[in-house]
Design a protein around this motif. Structure first.
Motif, mmCIF file in Angstrom:
data_model
loop_
_atom_site.group_PDB
_atom_site.id
_atom_site.type_symbol
_atom_site.label_atom_id
_atom_site.label_comp_id
_atom_site.label_asym_id
_atom_site.label_seq_id
_atom_site.Cartn_x
_atom_site.Cartn_y
_atom_site.Cartn_z
ATOM 1 N N CYS A 1 2.153 -4.219 9.547
ATOM 2 C CA CYS A 1 2.716 -3.899 8.231
ATOM 3 C C CYS A 1 4.195 -3.535 8.358
ATOM 4 C CB CYS A 1 2.003 -2.697 7.611
ATOM 5 S SG CYS A 1 0.228 -2.862 7.448
ATOM 6 N N LEU B 1 -5.508 1.094 4.984
ATOM 7 C CA LEU B 1 -4.937 0.087 5.879
ATOM 8 C C LEU B 1 -5.992 -0.912 6.334
ATOM 9 C CD1 LEU B 1 -2.593 2.246 8.151
ATOM 10 C CD2 LEU B 1 -1.931 0.741 6.264
ATOM 11 N N GLY C 1 0.853 -1.186 0.000
ATOM 12 C CA GLY C 1 0.000 0.000 0.000
ATOM 13 C C GLY C 1 0.886 1.233 0.000
ATOM 14 N N ALA D 1 0.298 1.735 10.798
ATOM 15 C CA ALA D 1 0.625 0.596 9.943
ATOM 16 C C ALA D 1 1.365 -0.491 10.718
ATOM 17 C CB ALA D 1 1.454 1.062 8.743
ATOM 18 N N VAL E 1 3.866 -1.041 3.716
ATOM 19 C CA VAL E 1 3.341 0.298 3.442
ATOM 20 C C VAL E 1 4.517 1.199 3.093
ATOM 21 C CG1 VAL E 1 2.191 2.321 4.429
ATOM 22 C CG2 VAL E 1 1.331 0.028 4.941
ATOM 23 N N TRP F 1 -5.553 7.148 4.185
ATOM 24 C CA TRP F 1 -4.631 6.039 4.416
ATOM 25 C C TRP F 1 -5.161 5.096 5.493
ATOM 26 C CZ3 TRP F 1 -2.850 5.985 9.370
ATOM 27 C CH2 TRP F 1 -2.681 7.201 10.044
#
Length: 144
Positions: free
Chosen positions: A96, A66, A8, A91, A74, A62
């Protein structure tokens, strides 16, 4: 079985200070990687940015990206350090891994918190120091 990593991208083109470092393109062309989404509050010209990044979907937030996409990695693209910490904290707390434009954050306290969070959630945080790999710097090093 090979894993495909879901990436992402947080690249808000409505904010100044993004610069042209290309962090939003860091995972292009890599095998085993799928760019699932681009978070950008600027919907103007989004089709071009989706095509450029290879992202499948666009999100204005964002946080929503997520939650909806659950990426493995990310990419935080802003060059403004004050933008980084909230995204990284959220994140990393979701498990992430992070690839972040330099500088990592605005304060040493934020950096310490990022390190602790990454350790707790067993994820990696990498800072994009792309310049050291640029041809001009490699050539200069060879000349020296």
């Amino acid at each position: 079985m090979n894993k495909t990593y879901r990436v992402g991208i947080v690249h808000d083109t409505s904010r100044p200070g993004l610069g042209g470092h290309g962090t939003h393109l860091a995972f292009q062309g890599l095998s085993g990687v799928e760019t699932v989404a681009l978070a950008d509050t600027n919907p103007e010209g989004i089709s071009e940015r989706l095509a450029q990044t290879g992202a499948r979907r666009h999100y204005l937030s964002w946080e929503k990206m997520l939650d909806q996409e659950r990426p493995d990695i990310v990419t935080v693209c802003s060059r403004l350090p004050d933008d980084h910490f909230p995204v990284i904290r959220a994140a990393v707390s979701r498990g992430c891994h992070i690839y972040c434009e330099k500088p990592l954050c605005a304060t040493l306290t934020e950096a310490d918190q990022i390190v602790a969070l990454a350790k707790r959630h067993r994820v990696k945080v990498a800072v994009a120091h792309l310049g050291r790999h640029a041809l001009v710097f490699r050539t200069m090093r060879e000349m020296i």
